[in-house]
Design a protein around this motif. Structure first.
Motif, PDB file in Angstrom:
ATOM      1  N   ASP A 135      15.346  22.326 -76.399  1.00 37.49           N
ATOM      2  CA  ASP A 135      15.823  21.214 -75.561  1.00 37.49           C
ATOM      3  C   ASP A 135      16.897  21.687 -74.584  1.00 37.49           C
ATOM      4  N   ARG A 136      17.422  22.907 -74.789  1.00 37.69           N
ATOM      5  CA  ARG A 136      18.523  23.379 -73.946  1.00 37.69           C
ATOM      6  C   ARG A 136      18.077  24.258 -72.786  1.00 37.69           C
ATOM      7  N   ILE A 137      16.787  24.240 -72.453  1.00 35.29           N
ATOM      8  CA  ILE A 137      16.387  25.006 -71.266  1.00 35.29           C
ATOM      9  C   ILE A 137      16.246  24.081 -70.055  1.00 35.29           C
ATOM     10  N   GLY A 138      16.532  22.796 -70.264  1.00 32.67           N
ATOM     11  CA  GLY A 138      16.534  21.846 -69.151  1.00 32.67           C
ATOM     12  C   GLY A 138      15.145  21.675 -68.547  1.00 32.67           C
ATOM     13  N   SER A 139      15.117  21.570 -67.217  1.00 27.80           N
ATOM     14  CA  SER A 139      13.846  21.220 -66.553  1.00 27.80           C
ATOM     15  C   SER A 139      12.828  22.359 -66.585  1.00 27.80           C
ATOM     16  N   THR A 140      13.204  23.547 -67.073  1.00 30.31           N
ATOM     17  CA  THR A 140      12.224  24.630 -67.232  1.00 30.31           C
ATOM     18  C   THR A 140      11.134  24.228 -68.223  1.00 30.31           C
ATOM     19  N   GLN A 141      11.441  23.232 -69.057  1.00 27.95           N
ATOM     20  CA  GLN A 141      10.448  22.725 -70.020  1.00 27.95           C
ATOM     21  C   GLN A 141       9.154  22.301 -69.357  1.00 27.95           C
ATOM     22  N   ARG A 142       9.240  21.908 -68.073  1.00 34.28           N
ATOM     23  CA  ARG A 142       8.017  21.413 -67.423  1.00 34.28           C
ATOM     24  C   ARG A 142       7.003  22.536 -67.182  1.00 34.28           C
ATOM     25  N   LEU A 143       7.422  23.795 -67.334  1.00 35.79           N
ATOM     26  CA  LEU A 143       6.502  24.928 -67.161  1.00 35.79           C
ATOM     27  C   LEU A 143       5.878  25.363 -68.489  1.00 35.79           C
ATOM     28  N   PHE A 144       6.187  24.594 -69.548  1.00 39.54           N
ATOM     29  CA  PHE A 144       5.614  24.855 -70.873  1.00 39.54           C
ATOM     30  C   PHE A 144       4.521  23.830 -71.138  1.00 39.54           C
ATOM     31  N   GLY A 145       3.458  24.255 -71.794  1.00 38.63           N
ATOM     32  CA  GLY A 145       2.409  23.327 -72.216  1.00 38.63           C
ATOM     33  C   GLY A 145       2.067  23.592 -73.662  1.00 38.63           C
TER      34      GLY A 145
END
Ligand code: AMP
Ligand code: MN
Ligand code: MN
Length: 334
Positions: free
Chosen positions: A95-105
């Motif tokens: 949860d602490r990588i911020g908006s980089t999460q949107r590049l994960f699936g």
């Protein structure tokens, strides 16, 4: 070494895969950025495709590191972009990588490499070593295990990792091993004084004026054992600075004689909501990780942090009262 299996699993995963996203925690610091740049360099040496991605701005301590210009923001990728592999560094909580999460699936293979206490997330492969002084110390071992000889570029990045997370070889995580590593990096030609100047002695005029204003907010409580500073969004606006230039401000509270816990409360807006990021430092024996964990945060025994919802007027008293009660009994001291 007890964690050798974690390391060998990371090596095996990297060896057999290609096309990696490398990222780290929000509010990036010298360790996370230095580790990312060194590992990305090593993977490219192995002929792998790599994207370096951070959700927030690189701090001043890293702005001259080789390869820093290659760090992308998640918003630069077309919507729907998902990486097959991700290496998350210096962060035990996805949860602490911020908006980089949107590049994960759902199909993303996740590798975690971290040195924080009690990591909250597990990757498909995880290598955790809380006794490591810096993630950079682990990445040094990883690059060796991958069989890539270090050069001056990677050494400079790793040196900044180790230098910043040990506070310039001053904090209690400064082990003989990490100092020996730093020596090996210097032998590779790292400019140590330049790295130290960039990490600890470089500040813009505006950020220096901001620091003066933040210092005026200094308060002490609990008979001087607790000292804290406040940084509002208004102050950042007034001095045209951003949070990446405020690394180290909390150390002015930590330096006060008699202080056990130092805190910096930083107000920010996230998705239209006010929140407060809290940086916590221990001057002596108090374990600030326990205080951060009480608010869902984490970190290390001597440097930790947490984020609370709401304006400063609500968040600050909650943390102060918890800190005071831990100081007066029930807190963990080493
Ligand atoms: P900082 O005060 O942001 O420099 O953070 C100090 C240490 O605590 C670093 O190791 C951070 O990764 C960690 N940390 C800060 N905030 C949090 C949080 N909300 N959750 C977990 N760890 C945190
Ligand atoms: Mn970090
Ligand atoms: Mn670190």
């Amino acid at each position: 070494m007890a964690d050798a299996s974690g390391l060998s699993q990371v090596v095996a995963a990297i060896d057999t895969r290609d096309n990696f996203l490398i990222t780290a925690h929000i509010h990036p610091d010298g360790d996370s950025v230095g580790s990312m740049l060194a590992l990305a360099w090593a993977l490219e040496r192995l002929g792998k495709r790599v994207q370096r991605v951070l959700a927030e701005r690189v701090p001043l301590s890293c702005q001259t590191l080789p390869g820093v210009e290659k760090i992308a923001n998640p918003s630069m990728f077309p919507p729907g972009t998902v990486f097959p592999n991700a290496i998350v560094l210096d962060c035990g909580d996805l949860d602490r990588i911020g908006s980089t999460q949107r590049l994960f699936g759902p199909s993303t293979f996740i590798i975690l490499v971290d040195h924080h206490l009690n990591p909250r997330s597990l990757g498909h492969v995880s290598w955790f070593r809380p006794e490591a002084a810096a993630t950079g110390e682990m990445v040094y071992d990883l690059i060796q295990a991958l069989g890539v000889p270090l050069n001056h570029t990677a050494a400079t990045c790793l040196y900044t990792s180790i230098l910043t997370d040990t506070g310039g070889f001053r904090y209690s995580n400064t082990t003989p091993r990490v100092v020996e590593m730093a020596a090996a990096l210097l032998r590779l030609g790292v400019d140590g004084p330049e790295a130290a100047r960039q990490a600890f002695e470089t500040r813009s005029l505006e950020a220096t004026r901001l620091l003066a204003e933040v210092l005026r907010t200094l308060q002490v409580s609990a008979d001087g054992r607790l000292a804290y500073l406040i940084l509002t969004r208004e102050m950042l606006r007034k001095y045209h600075t951003d949070a990446s230039e405020t690394e180290g401000f909390v150390n002015y509270a930590r330096a006060l004689v008699g202080v056990e816990i130092a805190a910096l409360f930083r107000e920010e807006e996230e998705d239209g909501r006010l929140q407060v990021r809290v940086s916590l430092r221990s001057r002596g024996h108090f374990n600030v990780h326990t205080l951060a964990a009480a608010f869902g945060g984490g970190g290390h025994a001597k440097a930790a942090g947490c984020t609370l919802p709401g304006p400063l007027s609500e968040a600050v008293p909650q943390v102060l009262s918890k800190a005071e009660s831990l100081l007066n009994g029930g807190g963990v001291f080493d």
